[in-house]
Motif scaffolding. Structure first.
Motif, PDB file in Angstrom:
ATOM      1  N   ILE A 187      70.374  -5.565 125.461  1.00 51.22           N
ATOM      2  CA  ILE A 187      69.345  -6.584 125.725  1.00 51.22           C
ATOM      3  C   ILE A 187      67.974  -5.979 125.441  1.00 51.22           C
ATOM      4  O   ILE A 187      67.318  -5.391 126.299  1.00 51.22           O
ATOM      5  CB  ILE A 187      69.428  -7.094 127.187  1.00 51.22           C
ATOM      6  N   GLU A 188      67.586  -6.095 124.193  1.00 47.88           N
ATOM      7  CA  GLU A 188      66.309  -5.548 123.744  1.00 47.88           C
ATOM      8  C   GLU A 188      65.953  -6.203 122.414  1.00 47.88           C
ATOM      9  O   GLU A 188      66.829  -6.486 121.595  1.00 47.88           O
ATOM     10  CB  GLU A 188      66.416  -4.030 123.577  1.00 47.88           C
ATOM     11  N   GLY A 189      64.678  -6.434 122.171  1.00 46.53           N
ATOM     12  CA  GLY A 189      64.267  -7.055 120.920  1.00 46.53           C
ATOM     13  C   GLY A 189      64.888  -8.434 120.747  1.00 46.53           C
ATOM     14  O   GLY A 189      64.797  -9.295 121.627  1.00 46.53           O
ATOM     15  N   ALA A 190      65.629  -8.614 119.633  1.00 52.84           N
ATOM     16  CA  ALA A 190      66.258  -9.912 119.364  1.00 52.84           C
ATOM     17  C   ALA A 190      67.338 -10.229 120.383  1.00 52.84           C
ATOM     18  O   ALA A 190      67.655 -11.390 120.635  1.00 52.84           O
ATOM     19  CB  ALA A 190      66.853  -9.914 117.955  1.00 52.84           C
ATOM     20  N   GLY A 191      67.886  -9.188 121.012  1.00 47.22           N
ATOM     21  CA  GLY A 191      68.952  -9.398 121.990  1.00 47.22           C
ATOM     22  C   GLY A 191      68.494 -10.059 123.270  1.00 47.22           C
ATOM     23  O   GLY A 191      69.310 -10.540 124.061  1.00 47.22           O
ATOM     24  N   VAL A 192      67.173 -10.098 123.506  1.00 48.36           N
ATOM     25  CA  VAL A 192      66.637 -10.708 124.728  1.00 48.36           C
ATOM     26  C   VAL A 192      67.019 -12.175 124.833  1.00 48.36           C
ATOM     27  O   VAL A 192      67.170 -12.723 125.929  1.00 48.36           O
ATOM     28  CB  VAL A 192      65.100 -10.535 124.784  1.00 48.36           C
ATOM     29  N   SER A 193      67.224 -12.823 123.695  1.00 48.47           N
ATOM     30  CA  SER A 193      67.583 -14.247 123.702  1.00 48.47           C
ATOM     31  C   SER A 193      68.937 -14.488 124.359  1.00 48.47           C
ATOM     32  O   SER A 193      69.248 -15.598 124.788  1.00 48.47           O
ATOM     33  CB  SER A 193      67.600 -14.806 122.271  1.00 48.47           C
ATOM     34  N   LEU A 194      69.753 -13.432 124.464  1.00 52.86           N
ATOM     35  CA  LEU A 194      71.075 -13.552 125.093  1.00 52.86           C
ATOM     36  C   LEU A 194      71.102 -12.890 126.465  1.00 52.86           C
ATOM     37  O   LEU A 194      72.175 -12.571 126.984  1.00 52.86           O
ATOM     38  CB  LEU A 194      72.143 -12.909 124.199  1.00 52.86           C
ATOM     39  N   GLN A 195      69.939 -12.719 127.069  1.00 56.61           N
ATOM     40  CA  GLN A 195      69.842 -11.973 128.325  1.00 56.61           C
ATOM     41  C   GLN A 195      70.722 -12.532 129.430  1.00 56.61           C
ATOM     42  O   GLN A 195      71.236 -11.777 130.256  1.00 56.61           O
ATOM     43  CB  GLN A 195      68.381 -11.932 128.795  1.00 56.61           C
ATOM     44  N   ALA A 196      70.908 -13.834 129.481  1.00 51.95           N
ATOM     45  CA  ALA A 196      71.728 -14.442 130.531  1.00 51.95           C
ATOM     46  C   ALA A 196      72.970 -15.127 129.970  1.00 51.95           C
ATOM     47  O   ALA A 196      73.793 -15.636 130.728  1.00 51.95           O
ATOM     48  CB  ALA A 196      70.904 -15.436 131.341  1.00 51.95           C
TER      49      ALA A 196
END
Length: 206
Positions: A97-106
């Protein structure tokens, strides 16, 4: 030319320890920590973890490869009332969960991931969220100020692990398995063997 042999010994490298800042690799198992209230400790050992309804990384069981992170949970809990478990976690497919991965945080699990990993940044400890509690095994106690409770928990952990592993072990090689291993006969001494045995000492050949 004919080559004949019997008996073997294998060596495996299970050194999968990572520093908190290193990214966990898919399919590996890692040592992690989980902090909880003293009053909840026994039920977690005997009944397993219950996924949190929410949090920074959404639904799942929260843990960390950094012991200090676990020592801060639950929040506003004194050290005397806190128990920190040592865990073995099979992370499966990991989402950073970082950069572009933040969109999938939950929503990382809905997108095919088993674990979400939040790297350490700006003085914040690394954090992991595991969707399925069955991926987590309690293997020890990292902190418990109550000596009597510590002894009781260690006993429960040992008994629970023995019960869990005996159900899914090959009777010959003693390794965990979901399906029974196909056993064979040693071509020299005719003893029953399993291809997954770490060592077989043939009694017929010197």
């Amino acid at each position: 030319m004919t080559l004949t042999f019997s008996g073997w010994k294998t060596f495996t490298d299970e050194n999968r320890k990572l520093k908190p800042g290193q990214e966990p690799q898919r399919g590996h198992g890692y040592t992690m920590y989980h902090g909880t209230m003293k009053s909840n400790a026994k039920s977690i050992v005997t009944s397993g973890f219950r996924p949190s309804a929410g949090g920074t990384l959404g639904v799942g069981v929260y843990c960390s490869r950094d012991k200090q992170k676990a020592m801060g949970y639950p929040a506003f809990c004194s050290d005397a009332d806190r128990v920190v478990f040592i865990l073995k976690v099979r992370v499966g497919k990991v989402k950073k969960i970082e950069g572009a991965g933040v969109s999938l945080q939950a929503t990382w699990h809905q997108n095919g991931y088993d674990t979400a990993w939040l790297p350490p940044t700006n003085g914040r400890y690394e954090e992991d969220c595991v969707w399925d509690p069955k991926r987590i095994t309690i293997v020890g106690i990292a902190h418990c100020a109550d000596a009597q409770l510590t002894a009781e928990l260690k006993k429960e952990i040992k008994q629970t692990r023995q019960t869990q592993t005996s159900k899914g072990k090959c009777k010959i090689c003693r390794q965990e398995t979901k399906k029974p291993h196909i056993t064979l006969r040693c071509w020299a001494c005719r003893a029953t063997i399993c291809p997954f045995e770490i060592k077989h000492k043939c009694h017929k050949r010197k």
